[in-house]
Design a protein around this motif. Structure first.
Motif, PDB file in Angstrom:
ATOM      1  N   TYR A  32       0.828  -1.204   0.000  1.00  0.00           N
ATOM      2  CA  TYR A  32       0.000   0.000   0.000  1.00  0.00           C
ATOM      3  C   TYR A  32       0.869   1.263   0.000  1.00  0.00           C
ATOM      4  O   TYR A  32       1.992   1.255   0.498  1.00  0.00           O
ATOM      5  N   ASN A  33       0.301   2.311  -0.558  1.00  0.00           N
ATOM      6  CA  ASN A  33       0.802   3.658  -0.327  1.00  0.00           C
ATOM      7  C   ASN A  33      -0.040   4.273   0.780  1.00  0.00           C
ATOM      8  O   ASN A  33      -1.261   4.070   0.818  1.00  0.00           O
ATOM      9  N   ARG A  52       5.357   4.902  -0.098  1.00  0.00           N
ATOM     10  CA  ARG A  52       5.121   3.477  -0.268  1.00  0.00           C
ATOM     11  C   ARG A  52       5.576   2.762   0.990  1.00  0.00           C
ATOM     12  O   ARG A  52       6.724   2.910   1.424  1.00  0.00           O
ATOM     13  N   TRP A  53       4.665   2.003   1.568  1.00  0.00           N
ATOM     14  CA  TRP A  53       4.991   1.403   2.851  1.00  0.00           C
ATOM     15  C   TRP A  53       6.154   0.416   2.752  1.00  0.00           C
ATOM     16  O   TRP A  53       6.958   0.301   3.663  1.00  0.00           O
ATOM     17  N   THR A  78       2.995   4.460  11.669  1.00  0.00           N
ATOM     18  CA  THR A  78       2.563   5.858  11.601  1.00  0.00           C
ATOM     19  C   THR A  78       3.276   6.557  10.463  1.00  0.00           C
ATOM     20  O   THR A  78       4.466   6.339  10.224  1.00  0.00           O
ATOM     21  N   VAL A  79       2.531   7.390   9.777  1.00  0.00           N
ATOM     22  CA  VAL A  79       3.063   8.234   8.711  1.00  0.00           C
ATOM     23  C   VAL A  79       2.979   9.678   9.167  1.00  0.00           C
ATOM     24  O   VAL A  79       1.975  10.084   9.775  1.00  0.00           O
ATOM     25  N   GLY A  99      -3.948   3.398  -0.161  1.00  0.00           N
ATOM     26  CA  GLY A  99      -4.345   2.834  -1.437  1.00  0.00           C
ATOM     27  C   GLY A  99      -3.325   1.831  -1.921  1.00  0.00           C
ATOM     28  O   GLY A  99      -2.155   1.913  -1.559  1.00  0.00           O
ATOM     29  N   VAL A 100      -3.770   0.917  -2.747  1.00  0.00           N
ATOM     30  CA  VAL A 100      -2.873  -0.112  -3.267  1.00  0.00           C
ATOM     31  C   VAL A 100      -1.757   0.534  -4.069  1.00  0.00           C
ATOM     32  O   VAL A 100      -2.000   1.382  -4.925  1.00  0.00           O
ATOM     33  N   SER A 101      -0.523   0.129  -3.772  1.00  0.00           N
ATOM     34  CA  SER A 101       0.642   0.823  -4.324  1.00  0.00           C
ATOM     35  C   SER A 101       0.685   0.857  -5.839  1.00  0.00           C
ATOM     36  O   SER A 101       1.017   1.887  -6.423  1.00  0.00           O
ATOM     37  N   PHE A 102       0.364  -0.270  -6.475  1.00  0.00           N
ATOM     38  CA  PHE A 102       0.685  -0.352  -7.894  1.00  0.00           C
ATOM     39  C   PHE A 102      -0.108   0.618  -8.735  1.00  0.00           C
ATOM     40  O   PHE A 102       0.259   0.910  -9.869  1.00  0.00           O
ATOM     41  N   TRP A 103      -1.215   1.142  -8.194  1.00  0.00           N
ATOM     42  CA  TRP A 103      -1.977   2.041  -9.038  1.00  0.00           C
ATOM     43  C   TRP A 103      -2.439   3.330  -8.376  1.00  0.00           C
ATOM     44  O   TRP A 103      -3.021   4.189  -9.022  1.00  0.00           O
ATOM     45  N   SER A 104      -2.201   3.519  -7.077  1.00  0.00           N
ATOM     46  CA  SER A 104      -2.814   4.669  -6.413  1.00  0.00           C
ATOM     47  C   SER A 104      -2.077   5.970  -6.696  1.00  0.00           C
ATOM     48  O   SER A 104      -2.709   6.995  -6.993  1.00  0.00           O
TER      49      SER A 104
END
Length: 124
Positions: A32-33, A52-53, A78-79, A99-104
């Protein structure tokens, strides 16, 4: 369930700094991002910065370039968003999203989870 809880907003004078925090829980965010977005009254939600986590790579929107820094603490899940040299035009509600990393990327429409927001007011 996924929870994103923002904190750190408030009233600050122009030129000042704030650090926002987003505590994330409820799932693994690998893949996820996590990002910061803001929305001023009467305006659309806009991207500030995302991270990106999995590897900590970052993207900055136009509003976050130069004065803001996004970071994360894996141990605390935490971010953070460090905001320096704040201007009155930075006044907005700031939201944390996942959000999902590959597309967010920087597109808020591609984020699945949201926090409740924290208000930032910058006085002139």
């Amino acid at each position: 369930q996924v929870q994103l809880v923002e904190s750190g907003g408030g009233l600050v004078q122009a030129g000042g700094s704030l650090r926002l925090a987003c505590a994330a829980s409820g799932r693994s965010f690998s893949g996820y991002n996590l990002g910061w977005f803001r929305q001023a009254p009467g305006k659309e939600r806009e991207s500030v910065a995302t991270i990106r986590w999995s590897d900590g790579s970052t993207l900055y929107g136009n509003s976050g370039q130069g004065r803001f820094t996004i970071s994360k603490d894996n141990a605390k899940n935490t971010v953070y968003l460090q905001m320096n040299s704040l201007k009155p035009e930075d006044t907005a509600d700031y939201y944390c999203g996942a959000g999902v990393s590959f597309w967010s990327g920087l597109d808020p429409r591609r984020y699945d989870y949201w926090g409740q927001g924290t208000k930032v007011t910058v006085s002139s």
